[in-house]
Design an enzyme around this catalytic site. Structure first.
Site, short mmCIF file in Angstrom:
data_model
loop_
_atom_site.label_atom_id
_atom_site.label_comp_id
_atom_site.label_asym_id
_atom_site.label_seq_id
_atom_site.Cartn_x
_atom_site.Cartn_y
_atom_site.Cartn_z
N SER A 45 0.73 -1.11 0.23
CA SER A 45 -0.09 0.04 -0.11
C SER A 45 0.93 1.17 0.16
O SER A 45 0.39 2.44 -0.24
CB SER A 45 -0.99 0.04 1.28
OG SER A 45 -1.82 -0.91 0.91
N CYS A 250 -9.50 -2.08 3.21
CA CYS A 250 -8.68 -0.86 2.98
C CYS A 250 -9.13 -0.65 1.41
O CYS A 250 -10.24 -0.07 1.15
CB CYS A 250 -7.25 -1.33 2.90
SG CYS A 250 -6.35 0.33 2.85
N GLN A 254 -12.98 0.37 -0.50
CA GLN A 254 -13.13 1.71 -1.60
C GLN A 254 -13.62 0.83 -2.67
O GLN A 254 -14.51 1.34 -3.36
CB GLN A 254 -11.74 2.46 -1.69
CG GLN A 254 -11.37 3.01 -0.46
CD GLN A 254 -10.05 3.39 -0.50
OE1 GLN A 254 -9.06 3.39 -1.49
NE2 GLN A 254 -9.34 3.64 0.64
N ASN A 292 -3.91 2.35 6.93
CA ASN A 292 -2.95 2.82 5.96
C ASN A 292 -3.75 2.98 4.65
O ASN A 292 -3.83 2.30 3.84
CB ASN A 292 -1.73 1.74 5.55
CG ASN A 292 -0.96 2.32 4.68
OD1 ASN A 292 -0.84 3.41 4.02
ND2 ASN A 292 -0.12 1.24 3.98
N PHE A 295 -7.41 7.52 0.95
CA PHE A 295 -8.86 7.69 0.36
C PHE A 295 -9.91 7.38 1.19
O PHE A 295 -9.72 6.38 1.99
CB PHE A 295 -8.83 7.15 -0.95
CG PHE A 295 -7.87 7.87 -2.19
CD1 PHE A 295 -8.28 8.54 -3.08
CD2 PHE A 295 -6.54 7.35 -2.24
CE1 PHE A 295 -7.53 9.30 -3.92
CE2 PHE A 295 -5.66 7.88 -3.11
CZ PHE A 295 -6.15 8.71 -3.85
N HIS A 349 -7.26 -2.04 8.78
CA HIS A 349 -6.52 -3.36 8.79
C HIS A 349 -6.71 -4.51 10.07
O HIS A 349 -5.72 -4.31 10.96
CB HIS A 349 -5.05 -3.35 8.52
CG HIS A 349 -4.67 -2.51 7.23
ND1 HIS A 349 -3.90 -3.41 6.41
CD2 HIS A 349 -4.94 -1.54 6.86
CE1 HIS A 349 -3.74 -2.60 5.42
NE2 HIS A 349 -4.33 -1.23 5.35
N GLU A 351 -5.96 -7.31 10.52
CA GLU A 351 -4.90 -8.27 10.51
C GLU A 351 -3.57 -7.47 11.41
O GLU A 351 -2.70 -8.04 11.76
CB GLU A 351 -4.38 -8.76 9.45
CG GLU A 351 -3.46 -7.79 8.62
CD GLU A 351 -4.15 -6.71 8.05
OE1 GLU A 351 -3.45 -5.77 7.38
OE2 GLU A 351 -5.44 -6.43 7.83
#
Length: 372
Positions: A45, A250, A254, A292, A295, A349, A351
């Site tokens: 990312s 993430c 989107q 992380n 947007f 996230h 995880e």
């Protein structure tokens, strides 16, 4: 050797060069995690970005293969208040700065990262570059301005696998087909630990090819760049929604939101760190999460922040979508549940990798949804 960071607005920060002796340009962003520097730079990312670590000491426990989130460093460069090269921590297999140098990644240490982060918070994330002190600032600025902006950037093609990767083919568990826009190893690990058969497919894989794999669910994970630049992925996801459960994390959040007809926008400086409070609206539970992304998803009335804690609803091309998670820092959308077709998303996230494990239960919830 002396070196400097030059931002596209002309602001300059001088420090000492570390890592590889090369130049780098990219979008300058900051990460507020207190640890996990190796996980951060190997997270796909961060493709195309220069990471400013707000924690003042980076590298104090070295590096190891176990801490990587992929097989490469994706960040363009690293900026620190103090970078160190220690190898004596338990589990360390090498020094941080030496590893950056071996991987060809430049770094800048010895600068006032507090001032730099405040500048980014005030002005927004922007392009910048790391350059040797002898390079004239005029030439450095030309190179910074030649760097493409993050808005409109399709970086998923740079991190997606060239061919499908099928893991645990003989596992009797549910088949989870991921459109790999830059999935982290820790996400794959969490799915496999729960008995899932995971397949990683190039992000431009067509819907017919995905359905031919007879998936029990489709997974859309993290990744770099602007979701609005990935219409070819969105179009394929639209063909999957309603035919198979779809879950997004993430960038995947989107993309699924865009696939059902919602819009996204660029945050001023993004969410990057391991201390972001998120409220689950159904239970009232507040998780501290790892994030992380740069947007976010627009609210049902076109708003960029959600005023209340109610599970507001969107009417989408696939029925009703309901707000399920809310960011308590800036009240942006953190998750949705599709009410008329099987699907759900979270912006953060679960995880971790690195960060707190408050939200790891979401992998169990996802697989329970698949089983149902």
């Amino acid at each position: 050797m002396s070196a400097y960071l030059l931002l596209e607005d002309g602001t300059r920060f001088d420090g000492e060069a570390a890592g590889a002796p090369v130049e780098a340009t990219g979008e300058v962003v900051f990460n507020t995690s207190m640890s996990g520097y190796q996980e951060a730079v190997t997270d796909p990312s961060y493709r195309g970005q220069i990471i400013v670590f707000t924690y003042p000491l980076v590298g104090n426990y070295g590096v190891s293969a176990e801490a990587r989130e992929s097989d490469a460093i994706h960040a363009r460069a690293v900026i620190m208040r103090e970078g160190v090269d220690r190898e004596d921590a338990p589990g360390a297999e090498g020094g941080w700065l030496a590893w950056l140098a071996d991987c060809g990644v430049p770094a800048l240490t010895g600068i006032d990262t507090r001032a730099l982060v405040r500048h980014i918070r005030d002005k927004g994330a922007m392009r910048g570059g790391l350059f040797p002190a002898e390079l004239p600032e005029r030439e450095a600025r030309e190179r910074v301005m030649a760097e493409p902006p993050m808005v409109g950037a399709d970086l998923a093609r740079e991190v997606t696998p060239a061919e499908p990767i099928v893991l645990d083919p003989h596992n009797p568990g549910p088949r989870i087909v991921a459109l790999d826009t830059g999935i982290k190893d820790s996400i794959v690990r969490n799915l496999r630990e729960r008995g899932a058969r995971v397949e990683l497919h190039p992000c431009d894989t067509g819907a017919d090819e995905v359905l031919a794999r007879e998936p029990d669910a489709v997974f859309l994970a993290n990744g770099p760049g602007d979701p609005a630049a990935l219409d070819y992925v969105v179009d394929n996801v639209r063909e999957l929604v309603g035919k198979v459960p779809v879950f997004g994390i993430c960038l995947g959040h989107q993309l699924l939101c865009r696939a059902v007809g919602l819009e996204t926008f660029k945050l001023p400086f993004g969410h990057r760190g391991a201390n972001h409070p998120v409220k689950d609206l159904a239970s009232g539970r507040i998780d501290i999460t790892s994030q992380n992304h740069g947007f976010a998803v627009v609210g049902p009335g076109g708003e960029r922040v959600i005023a209340g804690d109610e599970p507001v609803r969107w009417e989408t091309d696939f029925g009703t979508a309901e707000l399920s998670q809310l960011n308590l820092y800036d009240r942006t959308v953190e998750g949705l549940v599709l009410r008329d077709v099987p699907g759900a998303t979270v912006q953060y996230h679960p995880e971790a990798g690195p960060g707190p494990h408050d939200a790891v239960y979401l992998f169990d919830r996802f697989l329970e949804m698949v089983a149902a």
